[in-house]
Write a protein that holds these residues in place. Structure first.
Motif, mmCIF file in Angstrom:
data_model
loop_
_atom_site.group_PDB
_atom_site.id
_atom_site.type_symbol
_atom_site.label_atom_id
_atom_site.label_comp_id
_atom_site.label_asym_id
_atom_site.label_seq_id
_atom_site.Cartn_x
_atom_site.Cartn_y
_atom_site.Cartn_z
ATOM 1 N N VAL A 39 0.831 -1.224 0.000
ATOM 2 C CA VAL A 39 0.000 0.000 0.000
ATOM 3 C C VAL A 39 0.867 1.277 0.000
ATOM 4 O O VAL A 39 0.677 2.143 -0.860
ATOM 5 C CB VAL A 39 -1.015 -0.029 1.159
ATOM 6 N N PRO A 40 1.866 1.414 0.923
ATOM 7 C CA PRO A 40 2.695 2.630 0.834
ATOM 8 C C PRO A 40 3.469 2.733 -0.471
ATOM 9 O O PRO A 40 3.717 3.832 -0.979
ATOM 10 C CB PRO A 40 3.656 2.523 2.024
ATOM 11 N N TYR A 41 3.836 1.580 -1.031
ATOM 12 C CA TYR A 41 4.570 1.582 -2.296
ATOM 13 C C TYR A 41 3.671 2.102 -3.432
ATOM 14 O O TYR A 41 4.121 2.850 -4.319
ATOM 15 C CB TYR A 41 5.060 0.161 -2.570
ATOM 16 N N ILE A 42 2.393 1.748 -3.378
ATOM 17 C CA ILE A 42 1.434 2.275 -4.358
ATOM 18 C C ILE A 42 1.326 3.794 -4.188
ATOM 19 O O ILE A 42 1.313 4.556 -5.163
ATOM 20 C CB ILE A 42 0.050 1.605 -4.179
ATOM 21 N N VAL A 43 1.287 4.223 -2.918
ATOM 22 C CA VAL A 43 1.153 5.666 -2.653
ATOM 23 C C VAL A 43 2.345 6.441 -3.223
ATOM 24 O O VAL A 43 2.175 7.521 -3.794
ATOM 25 C CB VAL A 43 0.988 5.916 -1.136
ATOM 26 N N THR A 44 3.576 5.874 -3.128
ATOM 27 C CA THR A 44 4.744 6.583 -3.696
ATOM 28 C C THR A 44 4.567 6.793 -5.194
ATOM 29 O O THR A 44 4.964 7.814 -5.737
ATOM 30 C CB THR A 44 6.083 5.821 -3.482
ATOM 31 N N SER A 45 3.965 5.802 -5.863
ATOM 32 C CA SER A 45 3.765 5.922 -7.313
ATOM 33 C C SER A 45 2.817 7.059 -7.628
ATOM 34 O O SER A 45 3.047 7.846 -8.553
ATOM 35 C CB SER A 45 3.202 4.614 -7.869
ATOM 36 N N VAL A 46 1.741 7.147 -6.862
ATOM 37 C CA VAL A 46 0.744 8.185 -7.133
ATOM 38 C C VAL A 46 1.327 9.571 -6.809
ATOM 39 O O VAL A 46 1.116 10.534 -7.562
ATOM 40 C CB VAL A 46 -0.545 7.912 -6.317
ATOM 41 N N ILE A 47 2.097 9.653 -5.724
ATOM 42 C CA ILE A 47 2.758 10.927 -5.389
ATOM 43 C C ILE A 47 3.683 11.343 -6.540
ATOM 44 O O ILE A 47 3.697 12.503 -6.967
ATOM 45 C CB ILE A 47 3.568 10.795 -4.074
ATOM 46 N N GLY A 48 4.445 10.365 -7.049
ATOM 47 C CA GLY A 48 5.372 10.648 -8.156
ATOM 48 C C GLY A 48 4.642 11.172 -9.379
ATOM 49 O O GLY A 48 5.093 12.121 -10.033
ATOM 50 N N ILE A 105 -9.762 -3.567 -7.544
ATOM 51 C CA ILE A 105 -8.862 -2.609 -8.210
ATOM 52 C C ILE A 105 -9.397 -1.182 -8.017
ATOM 53 O O ILE A 105 -8.641 -0.246 -7.734
ATOM 54 C CB ILE A 105 -8.722 -2.951 -9.712
ATOM 55 N N ILE A 106 -10.730 -1.037 -8.145
ATOM 56 C CA ILE A 106 -11.340 0.293 -7.977
ATOM 57 C C ILE A 106 -11.166 0.781 -6.527
ATOM 58 O O ILE A 106 -10.800 1.939 -6.280
ATOM 59 C CB ILE A 106 -12.832 0.246 -8.373
ATOM 60 N N VAL A 107 -11.386 -0.111 -5.566
ATOM 61 C CA VAL A 107 -11.241 0.265 -4.149
ATOM 62 C C VAL A 107 -9.790 0.668 -3.849
ATOM 63 O O VAL A 107 -9.531 1.681 -3.174
ATOM 64 C CB VAL A 107 -11.672 -0.915 -3.228
ATOM 65 N N ILE A 108 -8.844 -0.107 -4.368
ATOM 66 C CA ILE A 108 -7.420 0.191 -4.122
ATOM 67 C C ILE A 108 -7.062 1.554 -4.705
ATOM 68 O O ILE A 108 -6.327 2.342 -4.083
ATOM 69 C CB ILE A 108 -6.528 -0.922 -4.741
#
Lengths: 69, 489
Positions: free
Chosen positions: B138-147, B375-378
């Motif tokens: 989950v935090p790794y996904i967040v880094t992608s979106v921040i990027g 996928i939508i919830v994530i």
């Protein structure tokens, strides 16, 4: 783990030692073509050596029969 | 909206449109089965597999965190991250990936939790691994979106949240429709985009700064400390990092699952051979751009320096390159984001719902429907994470990578040590991972690192616990052990 795989792990350990490169931490020179400092060409060369090692693994260690380890 | 912003958005818009088309085509080719949606029928050839895995491995960390790190810590970033990865990741493809691929193909396993749960005849092992992988993904996904948001803000002068939301929406759409096939096919396109644009930006920025030698000599004159490792890296940290990013990759559930999609052993061999060369081709360009940034855009703090690559493109390249630069950054980010969203949805569907409500999940093709809903919830949760924007990309990734790495001893034991037991695996997973936040967020255990990164003492602890507890508990049945050590018997 088979004997060839143990040799592979040993080679990995040698690469780790070369990667630590404690003798070259403060080096910048020689700077190839004025823009590739020691660190980049040394580790670039190591990357090529790793590739050759991986080719060796694939050809000699990795089973040809894909149903075996 | 300025003319430059319009140009940037036009190029980036074309890139996003192509992704949607690929997603749609892959949707039309799909079969309505879980094996096809989550694993694309395990039929990828070498080109698709190489790009699917490599592009998945490259993310905001590569396009933003790495140049930012080169800006702050200099040229040693190549050895620290790229060489270490070029060495360890292919080795793990051979030592773990091939065995997992063979067993996965034989018994239909998809996720790491399914593997370990079956190997140790233990739902507890499966559940603990599932929880850990979710916590670190989950935090790794967040880094992608921040990027993604940072890139649009730097290149298009568009508010951060618009970029984050736009990228999430497009990624969600083609992942929901295309499944594994859609995310892998888009990875081929995305990989080509970020490799070519990265090389092009490298050459053009050097050219606009007077050539490779001129700008590097300027760094030598003004910031010579960035051309060496002394003062920028610590030898113990340098050694420790081998156990973080490189070792973590095979434990990334999104990489692990993709390795399983190879059509044959030859496909995996091709992936293993090409991998180190891809690092040599693609990492020096972004590292040099970050390094040059230290003298042409000096004085950035840690968080701002994560955007040095888009800043350099914006300042030194023509407007059309801004759009391509944005597309390249998004390509690296989205190729990981889609894989993580799909993998997390696979795990939630199969490892969580599939375990507790197996009949409901498997009836009437619900597995694929649930996968799409997850996928939508994530995506929604990731957007909330991007709103909070915790820490630098580099710091978030480092914490998540350490957690992933701590699951590797368990994976290794499952394939190489017949005597390992469910209790041994549980001890090696639970205790070090419970201690991990204390190492990162409190000073209580810093004495026990002896100057190394926390991953080193925690890895030692994980291995010791695995061995000691396994030797004192009962291993799984011989029949189960044989399924994993002699799968074609």
């Amino acid at each position: 783990m088979q004997a060839k795989e143990r040799i592979f792990v040993l080679i990995l350990a040698i690469f780790v030692a070369l990667h630590l490169d404690l003798w070259g931490w403060g080096r910048i020179e020689p700077m190839l073509w004025g823009w590739i400092p020691y660190h980049i060409w040394y580790h670039g060369l190591l990357t090529l050596l790793v590739t050759f090692c991986i080719i060796w693994i694939v050809v000699w260690v990795w089973p040809r029969d894909s149903s075996k380890f | 909206m300025t003319e430059i912003t319009r140009d940037v958005l036009a190029v980036a818009g074309i890139y996003l449109f192509v992704l949607l088309v690929i997603g749609w085509v892959s949707y039309r080719k799909a079969l309505p089965t879980p094996e096809d949606f989550f694993m694309a029928g395990r039929a990828f050839g070498p080109i698709v597999l190489i790009f699917a895995v490599y592009a998945t491995n490259m993310t905001a960390f590569y396009m933003l965190g790495t140049p930012g790190n080169a800006y702050r810590q200099g040229i040693g970033t190549y050895g620290y991250i790229a060489f270490a990865s070029a060495l360890v990741i292919p080795a793990m493809f051979y030592l773990i990936g091939y065995r997992a691929w063979l067993i996965g193909k034989r018994y239909g396993y998809m996720t790491p939790s399914e593997f370990l749960g079956a190997r140790y005849e233990s739902p507890a092992v499966a559940l603990v691994l599932f929880v850990l992988l979710v916590v670190y993904t989950v935090p790794y996904i967040v880094t992608s979106v921040i990027g993604a948001g940072l890139a649009l803000e730097s290149l298009g002068k568009i508010p951060y949240l618009w970029g984050a939301a736009g990228v999430l929406l497009i990624t969600m759409l083609y992942t929901v429709f295309g499944g594994m096939r859609g995310t892998a096919w888009t990875s081929v396109f995305q990989g080509v985009v970020f490799i070519i644009v990265g090389l092009l930006a490298f050459v053009l920025i050097a050219n606009s700064l007077g050539g490779f030698a001129a700008i590097t000599q300027r760094v030598y004159a003004e910031r010579s400390e960035l051309l060496q490792r002394t003062g920028n890296f610590d030898p113990k940290d340098w050694f420790s990092f081998l156990f973080i990013a490189p070792l973590a990759v095979i434990a990334f559930p999104h990489v692990f699952m993709r390795v399983l999609t190879g059509k044959s052993a030859r496909t995996l061999k091709a992936l293993t051979v090409v991998y180190p060369l891809l690092f040599l081709l693609t990492w020096p360009p972004v590292i040099y751009i970050g390094l040059w940034g230290s003298v042409v855009i000096p004085g950035l703090d840690a968080r701002s320096s994560d955007a040095i690559l888009p800043m350099m493109i914006a300042r030194f390249l023509p407007p059309v390159m801004l759009g391509l630069g944005l597309a390249a950054i998004w390509a690296a980010i989205m190729s990981t984001l889609d894989a993580m969203m799909l993998t997390l949805s696979t795990m939630l569907t199969r490892d969580l719902l599939g375990r507790f409500f197996p009949r409901y999940v498997r009836e009437k093709g619900r597995e694929v429907v649930l996968g799409r809903l997850f996928i939508i919830v994530i995506a929604l949760l990731a957007f909330i994470g991007a709103l909070l924007r915790p820490g630098t990309i580099y710091d978030i990734a480092k914490f998540a990578f350490t957690g992933y790495s701590l699951t590797v001893p368990a994976m290794f034991a499952s394939f190489y040590w017949k005597r390992s037991t469910a209790w041994g695996i549980l001890a090696s997973l639970v205790i070090p991972n419970l201690l991990l936040p204390f190492y990162y967020f409190t000073p209580y255990f810093s004495w026990s690192t002896f100057g190394f990164l926390p991953v080193v003492p925690l890895m030692v602890l994980a291995i010791v616990l695995l061995v000691l507890v396994s030797l004192r508990t009962r291993p799984p049945s011989e029949q189960t052990v044989q399924r994993f050590f002699n799968p074609h018997s």
